[in-house]
Design a protein around this motif. Sequence first.
Motif, PDB file in Angstrom:
ATOM      1  N   ASP A 209      43.798  27.173  39.438  1.00  0.00           N
ATOM      2  CA  ASP A 209      42.780  26.110  39.982  1.00  0.00           C
ATOM      3  C   ASP A 209      42.282  26.687  41.415  1.00  0.00           C
ATOM      4  O   ASP A 209      41.988  25.814  42.387  1.00  0.00           O
ATOM      5  N   SER A 210      42.225  27.769  41.584  1.00  0.00           N
ATOM      6  CA  SER A 210      41.859  28.476  42.838  1.00  0.00           C
ATOM      7  C   SER A 210      40.528  28.526  42.792  1.00  0.00           C
ATOM      8  O   SER A 210      39.581  29.275  42.102  1.00  0.00           O
ATOM      9  N   VAL A 211      39.548  27.907  43.928  1.00  0.00           N
ATOM     10  CA  VAL A 211      38.083  28.250  43.874  1.00  0.00           C
ATOM     11  C   VAL A 211      37.896  29.436  44.053  1.00  0.00           C
ATOM     12  O   VAL A 211      36.683  30.077  43.791  1.00  0.00           O
ATOM     13  N   LYS A 212      38.756  30.195  45.012  1.00  0.00           N
ATOM     14  CA  LYS A 212      38.498  31.641  45.456  1.00  0.00           C
ATOM     15  C   LYS A 212      38.481  32.651  43.911  1.00  0.00           C
ATOM     16  O   LYS A 212      37.560  33.430  44.054  1.00  0.00           O
ATOM     17  N   TRP A 213      39.470  32.411  43.319  1.00  0.00           N
ATOM     18  CA  TRP A 213      39.667  33.164  42.098  1.00  0.00           C
ATOM     19  C   TRP A 213      38.578  32.670  40.903  1.00  0.00           C
ATOM     20  O   TRP A 213      38.299  33.706  40.049  1.00  0.00           O
ATOM     21  N   ALA A 214      38.485  31.571  40.591  1.00  0.00           N
ATOM     22  CA  ALA A 214      37.632  31.067  39.741  1.00  0.00           C
ATOM     23  C   ALA A 214      36.096  31.448  39.745  1.00  0.00           C
ATOM     24  O   ALA A 214      35.365  31.549  38.675  1.00  0.00           O
ATOM     25  N   LYS A 215      35.536  31.684  40.849  1.00  0.00           N
ATOM     26  CA  LYS A 215      34.161  32.136  41.176  1.00  0.00           C
ATOM     27  C   LYS A 215      33.897  33.214  40.255  1.00  0.00           C
ATOM     28  O   LYS A 215      32.922  33.681  39.847  1.00  0.00           O
ATOM     29  N   TYR A 216      34.976  34.199  40.224  1.00  0.00           N
ATOM     30  CA  TYR A 216      34.676  35.528  39.340  1.00  0.00           C
ATOM     31  C   TYR A 216      35.539  35.642  38.066  1.00  0.00           C
ATOM     32  O   TYR A 216      35.688  36.597  37.626  1.00  0.00           O
TER      33      TYR A 216
ATOM     34  N   VAL B   4      20.275  48.434  51.734  1.00  0.00           N
ATOM     35  CA  VAL B   4      20.107  47.522  50.613  1.00  0.00           C
ATOM     36  C   VAL B   4      19.523  46.085  51.276  1.00  0.00           C
ATOM     37  O   VAL B   4      19.940  45.729  52.385  1.00  0.00           O
ATOM     38  N   ASP B   5      18.650  45.372  50.227  1.00  0.00           N
ATOM     39  CA  ASP B   5      18.241  44.167  50.669  1.00  0.00           C
ATOM     40  C   ASP B   5      19.314  43.020  50.775  1.00  0.00           C
ATOM     41  O   ASP B   5      19.120  42.099  51.696  1.00  0.00           O
ATOM     42  N   ASN B   6      20.163  42.854  49.745  1.00  0.00           N
ATOM     43  CA  ASN B   6      21.363  41.982  49.725  1.00  0.00           C
ATOM     44  C   ASN B   6      22.599  42.485  49.573  1.00  0.00           C
ATOM     45  O   ASN B   6      23.293  42.853  48.385  1.00  0.00           O
ATOM     46  N   PRO B   7      23.383  42.965  50.758  1.00  0.00           N
ATOM     47  CA  PRO B   7      24.353  43.552  50.759  1.00  0.00           C
ATOM     48  C   PRO B   7      25.494  42.904  49.749  1.00  0.00           C
ATOM     49  O   PRO B   7      26.326  43.558  49.160  1.00  0.00           O
ATOM     50  N   ALA B   8      25.733  41.561  49.906  1.00  0.00           N
ATOM     51  CA  ALA B   8      26.711  40.997  49.371  1.00  0.00           C
ATOM     52  C   ALA B   8      26.521  41.089  47.909  1.00  0.00           C
ATOM     53  O   ALA B   8      27.634  41.122  46.817  1.00  0.00           O
ATOM     54  N   LEU B   9      25.199  40.975  47.408  1.00  0.00           N
ATOM     55  CA  LEU B   9      25.075  41.172  45.959  1.00  0.00           C
ATOM     56  C   LEU B   9      25.291  42.680  45.671  1.00  0.00           C
ATOM     57  O   LEU B   9      25.911  42.823  44.276  1.00  0.00           O
TER      58      LEU B   9
ATOM     59  N   GLU C 202      29.028  42.962  45.045  1.00  0.00           N
ATOM     60  CA  GLU C 202      29.514  42.025  43.965  1.00  0.00           C
ATOM     61  C   GLU C 202      29.123  43.138  42.670  1.00  0.00           C
ATOM     62  O   GLU C 202      30.071  43.003  41.811  1.00  0.00           O
ATOM     63  N   GLN C 203      28.022  43.934  42.615  1.00  0.00           N
ATOM     64  CA  GLN C 203      27.824  44.778  41.491  1.00  0.00           C
ATOM     65  C   GLN C 203      28.907  45.942  41.582  1.00  0.00           C
ATOM     66  O   GLN C 203      28.721  46.520  40.428  1.00  0.00           O
ATOM     67  N   HIS C 204      29.593  46.227  42.573  1.00  0.00           N
ATOM     68  CA  HIS C 204      30.433  47.202  42.643  1.00  0.00           C
ATOM     69  C   HIS C 204      31.872  46.758  42.756  1.00  0.00           C
ATOM     70  O   HIS C 204      32.856  47.321  43.191  1.00  0.00           O
ATOM     71  N   GLY C 205      32.049  45.584  42.301  1.00  0.00           N
ATOM     72  CA  GLY C 205      33.519  44.901  42.116  1.00  0.00           C
ATOM     73  C   GLY C 205      33.975  44.382  43.209  1.00  0.00           C
ATOM     74  O   GLY C 205      35.385  44.089  43.415  1.00  0.00           O
ATOM     75  N   LEU C 206      33.204  43.578  44.040  1.00  0.00           N
ATOM     76  CA  LEU C 206      33.813  43.109  45.480  1.00  0.00           C
ATOM     77  C   LEU C 206      33.143  41.846  45.765  1.00  0.00           C
ATOM     78  O   LEU C 206      31.997  41.903  45.594  1.00  0.00           O
ATOM     79  N   GLY C 207      33.700  40.778  45.745  1.00  0.00           N
ATOM     80  CA  GLY C 207      33.241  39.594  45.989  1.00  0.00           C
ATOM     81  C   GLY C 207      33.642  39.085  47.441  1.00  0.00           C
ATOM     82  O   GLY C 207      34.735  38.514  47.856  1.00  0.00           O
TER      83      GLY C 207
ATOM     84  N   HIS D 120      32.838  53.621  47.470  1.00  0.00           N
ATOM     85  CA  HIS D 120      32.096  53.885  46.046  1.00  0.00           C
ATOM     86  C   HIS D 120      30.815  53.270  46.461  1.00  0.00           C
ATOM     87  O   HIS D 120      29.793  53.657  46.051  1.00  0.00           O
ATOM     88  N   ALA D 121      30.711  51.926  46.739  1.00  0.00           N
ATOM     89  CA  ALA D 121      29.249  51.211  46.756  1.00  0.00           C
ATOM     90  C   ALA D 121      28.457  51.898  47.863  1.00  0.00           C
ATOM     91  O   ALA D 121      27.351  51.739  47.897  1.00  0.00           O
TER      92      ALA D 121
END
Length: 382
Positions: A15-22, A329-334, A337-342, A375-376
């Motif tokens: 029930d971790s919000v951190k881990w539930a996100k992904y 890149v326009d959106n580094p967080a996205l 995320e597309q390369h496996g990092l939240g 890699h990203a």
Amino acid sequence: MTFNFRERVDRVHSDSVKWAKYAGKDILPMWIADSDYRTAPCVIEALQQRVAHGIFGYPVAPEKLAEACMAWLARHHQWHVPREWLVFLPGTQCAIEIILRYLSRPDQASLTTSLHYPPFSQFAQRLQRRQSLMPVRKSDQHWQMPLSLTDEKLQGDEKWLFLCNPHNPAGYVYPREELLQLQQFARRHNLLVCSDEVHADLVLTAGKRHQPFAALNEDAAQRSVTLFSPAKAFNTAGLGLSVAIIADPHLRDRFVQATEGLLPPPSVTGIIASEAAWEHGDNWLQAQKDFLRNNRDRLADAVGQIPGLSMITPQATSLAWIDASGLGVDNPALWFEQHGLGFSAGAPFGDPHSVRMNYACAPQTLDLAIGRLAHAAREATA
């Protein structure tokens, strides 16, 4: 006693919000300020004993909790706080909204740093309150806040200055001299100061020490509300306990009155965990800081070798602020995320070209994250 911070604990079904996100995705959750190792044994043992009692009725914060808090502040931060200054709460963010909603008028504005903890600006926006930003700049691996520029831009309707000390997300430990400048700035403009100091116990850099804003001098104490908690240092945010430290009796009375009927008291488990952490958690905290320092240094070394990325080594917290503007890149967080990092997106903090990364994790998780980070970056700059 030795403590194990290297074990990779499975949190997927906790029930971790951190881990539930992904959940269900191959993305490492490294965003919210929530560590991935077990808390101090003294906290776990105290909770187990309390659960065995089997009754969980309405709680009241005992005097023993206040004594533990005051002793911790004196022992770790050389701050001797009178008992009457302490107001126990179920969390920290609620205190920020209480201040904006009930301790200022709709026609009054607030201030915070241009790089800031998102709730400072989010609550102001929600309440449709004007907020001005104090510029924060980078110079030679150092953060700077040029207050002279802010003086010129004030409109005279500002009431509160919101500060993260140590700074979140930068991990900067404000020297006493800079805090004194802030206090003098607040005095010149008759500002009250909300100093969020929940990361105070996680100073990692040798020679640096947390300076509570309210402990600077009598003026700082009388014009401030300090927010403090064991939640970050002992990863007990899910148990719900923080404390507002308010010297001015009139301000304290107004704050308490605003919470009545609106906020619940701290939970039974929050009381038990906090008391145990403050009474018996010193050795565990020191071991954790040694572990985090190693993780931080490994990450900083790695980022320094990745083209397109940079970071100023954080002096405190378990959070790294990574500048990804060089990736193009326009959106580094996205992109990450597309390369496996939240990661936490930088825009809510005030910089859309950066991300915030939590490195309070097992070494093997950090190694995997560094590999994905490199890699990203290669993919972005290819």
